[in-house]
Design a protein around this motif. Structure first.
Motif, PDB file in Angstrom:
ATOM      1  N   MET A 175     -33.357 -49.351  -7.792  1.00  0.00           N
ATOM      2  CA  MET A 175     -33.549 -47.996  -8.252  1.00  0.00           C
ATOM      3  C   MET A 175     -32.561 -47.662  -9.366  1.00  0.00           C
ATOM      4  SD  MET A 175     -33.248 -44.370  -6.223  1.00  0.00           S
ATOM      5  CE  MET A 175     -31.511 -44.454  -5.944  1.00  0.00           C
ATOM      6  N   MET A 176     -31.285 -48.018  -9.194  1.00  0.00           N
ATOM      7  CA  MET A 176     -30.287 -47.694 -10.209  1.00  0.00           C
ATOM      8  C   MET A 176     -30.581 -48.421 -11.522  1.00  0.00           C
ATOM      9  SD  MET A 176     -28.412 -45.377  -8.990  1.00  0.00           S
ATOM     10  CE  MET A 176     -27.212 -45.275 -10.291  1.00  0.00           C
TER      11      MET A 176
ATOM     12  N   ASP B 255     -21.284 -49.666 -10.649  1.00  0.00           N
ATOM     13  CA  ASP B 255     -21.519 -50.716 -11.634  1.00  0.00           C
ATOM     14  C   ASP B 255     -22.520 -50.268 -12.704  1.00  0.00           C
ATOM     15  OD1 ASP B 255     -21.212 -53.486 -12.585  1.00  0.00           O
ATOM     16  OD2 ASP B 255     -23.323 -53.656 -11.999  1.00  0.00           O
ATOM     17  N   LYS B 256     -23.443 -49.407 -12.340  1.00  0.00           N
ATOM     18  CA  LYS B 256     -24.467 -48.948 -13.290  1.00  0.00           C
ATOM     19  C   LYS B 256     -24.029 -47.736 -14.107  1.00  0.00           C
ATOM     20  CE  LYS B 256     -27.256 -52.096 -11.869  1.00  0.00           C
ATOM     21  NZ  LYS B 256     -26.296 -53.108 -11.468  1.00  0.00           N
ATOM     22  N   VAL B 257     -23.009 -46.998 -13.654  1.00  0.00           N
ATOM     23  CA  VAL B 257     -22.624 -45.770 -14.367  1.00  0.00           C
ATOM     24  C   VAL B 257     -21.209 -45.786 -14.930  1.00  0.00           C
ATOM     25  CG1 VAL B 257     -24.247 -44.364 -13.032  1.00  0.00           C
ATOM     26  CG2 VAL B 257     -21.869 -44.548 -12.283  1.00  0.00           C
ATOM     27  N   LYS B 258     -20.436 -46.824 -14.669  1.00  0.00           N
ATOM     28  CA  LYS B 258     -19.027 -46.821 -15.068  1.00  0.00           C
ATOM     29  C   LYS B 258     -18.822 -46.749 -16.576  1.00  0.00           C
ATOM     30  CE  LYS B 258     -18.704 -51.834 -14.677  1.00  0.00           C
ATOM     31  NZ  LYS B 258     -18.160 -52.913 -13.866  1.00  0.00           N
ATOM     32  N   GLU B 259     -19.794 -47.133 -17.355  1.00  0.00           N
ATOM     33  CA  GLU B 259     -19.652 -47.087 -18.814  1.00  0.00           C
ATOM     34  C   GLU B 259     -19.808 -45.673 -19.379  1.00  0.00           C
ATOM     35  OE1 GLU B 259     -23.753 -48.281 -20.828  1.00  0.00           O
ATOM     36  OE2 GLU B 259     -23.303 -49.545 -19.098  1.00  0.00           O
ATOM     37  N   TYR B 260     -20.321 -44.755 -18.587  1.00  0.00           N
ATOM     38  CA  TYR B 260     -20.539 -43.391 -19.062  1.00  0.00           C
ATOM     39  C   TYR B 260     -19.299 -42.546 -18.823  1.00  0.00           C
ATOM     40  CZ  TYR B 260     -25.283 -45.170 -18.879  1.00  0.00           C
ATOM     41  OH  TYR B 260     -26.400 -45.938 -19.045  1.00  0.00           O
ATOM     42  N   ASN B 261     -19.154 -41.529 -19.631  1.00  0.00           N
ATOM     43  CA  ASN B 261     -17.974 -40.671 -19.534  1.00  0.00           C
ATOM     44  C   ASN B 261     -18.327 -39.369 -18.812  1.00  0.00           C
ATOM     45  OD1 ASN B 261     -15.338 -39.857 -19.907  1.00  0.00           O
ATOM     46  ND2 ASN B 261     -15.757 -38.963 -21.910  1.00  0.00           N
TER      47      ASN B 261
ATOM     48  N   LYS C 126     -31.245 -46.726 -15.171  1.00  0.00           N
ATOM     49  CA  LYS C 126     -30.437 -47.142 -16.320  1.00  0.00           C
ATOM     50  C   LYS C 126     -31.332 -47.598 -17.475  1.00  0.00           C
ATOM     51  CE  LYS C 126     -26.458 -49.973 -17.501  1.00  0.00           C
ATOM     52  NZ  LYS C 126     -25.469 -48.940 -17.689  1.00  0.00           N
ATOM     53  N   ARG C 127     -32.274 -48.457 -17.182  1.00  0.00           N
ATOM     54  CA  ARG C 127     -33.171 -48.972 -18.226  1.00  0.00           C
ATOM     55  C   ARG C 127     -34.020 -47.889 -18.860  1.00  0.00           C
ATOM     56  NH1 ARG C 127     -35.085 -54.441 -15.130  1.00  0.00           N
ATOM     57  NH2 ARG C 127     -33.241 -55.683 -15.646  1.00  0.00           N
ATOM     58  N   SER C 128     -34.373 -46.864 -18.090  1.00  0.00           N
ATOM     59  CA  SER C 128     -35.202 -45.777 -18.620  1.00  0.00           C
ATOM     60  C   SER C 128     -34.386 -44.770 -19.425  1.00  0.00           C
ATOM     61  CB  SER C 128     -35.926 -45.057 -17.479  1.00  0.00           C
ATOM     62  OG  SER C 128     -34.987 -44.343 -16.682  1.00  0.00           O
ATOM     63  N   GLY C 129     -33.049 -44.924 -19.423  1.00  0.00           N
ATOM     64  CA  GLY C 129     -32.202 -44.012 -20.189  1.00  0.00           C
ATOM     65  C   GLY C 129     -31.835 -42.741 -19.451  1.00  0.00           C
ATOM     66  N   LYS C 130     -32.236 -42.636 -18.201  1.00  0.00           N
ATOM     67  CA  LYS C 130     -31.945 -41.417 -17.435  1.00  0.00           C
ATOM     68  C   LYS C 130     -30.459 -41.248 -17.152  1.00  0.00           C
ATOM     69  CE  LYS C 130     -36.286 -40.340 -16.942  1.00  0.00           C
ATOM     70  NZ  LYS C 130     -36.876 -39.344 -17.804  1.00  0.00           N
TER      71      LYS C 130
END
Length: 101
Positions: free
Chosen positions: A1-2, A43-49, A6-10
């Motif tokens: 799901m994550m 792991d899927k969101v750590k790059e976002y601020n 991520k791939r859809s840009g959500k």
């Protein structure tokens, strides 16, 4: 799901992420996933601020806090505490004509 999100840009359009409890996964996490659910999501969101709150009291648990859809919130995530506050819209001014004709 994550990964789908991520791939859809959500995930890159968020201002913050509130993650509730995953009770069914917690009971059999060792059999289902090689990592805890928090690490999978991080792991899927750590790059976002943006702030990420784990274990928010929402979901299929006894202490379930309702979150209003379509309402704005302010999320402050700190080391000691996390606060989620609803943004209340200012009330429109009421004009009263005190002069009677």
């Amino acid at each position: 799901m994550m990964m789908t999100l991520k791939r859809s840009g959500k995930l890159d359009k968020l201002a913050g992420l509130v993650v509730g409890e995953f009770t069914a996964i917690r009971n059999d996490a060792e059999d289902t996933f090689s990592l805890p659910i928090e690490e999978i999501i991080w792991d899927k969101v750590k790059e976002y601020n943006y702030p990420v709150c784990f274990h928010f009291p929402a979901g299929h648990i006894a202490e379930n806090r309702a979150l209003k859809m379509g309402t704005g919130f302010v999320l402050n995530v700190g080391r000691e505490k996390t606060e989620l506050s609803e943004i209340t819209a200012p009330q429109p001014a009421v004009t009263v004509n005190i002069f009677q004709s």
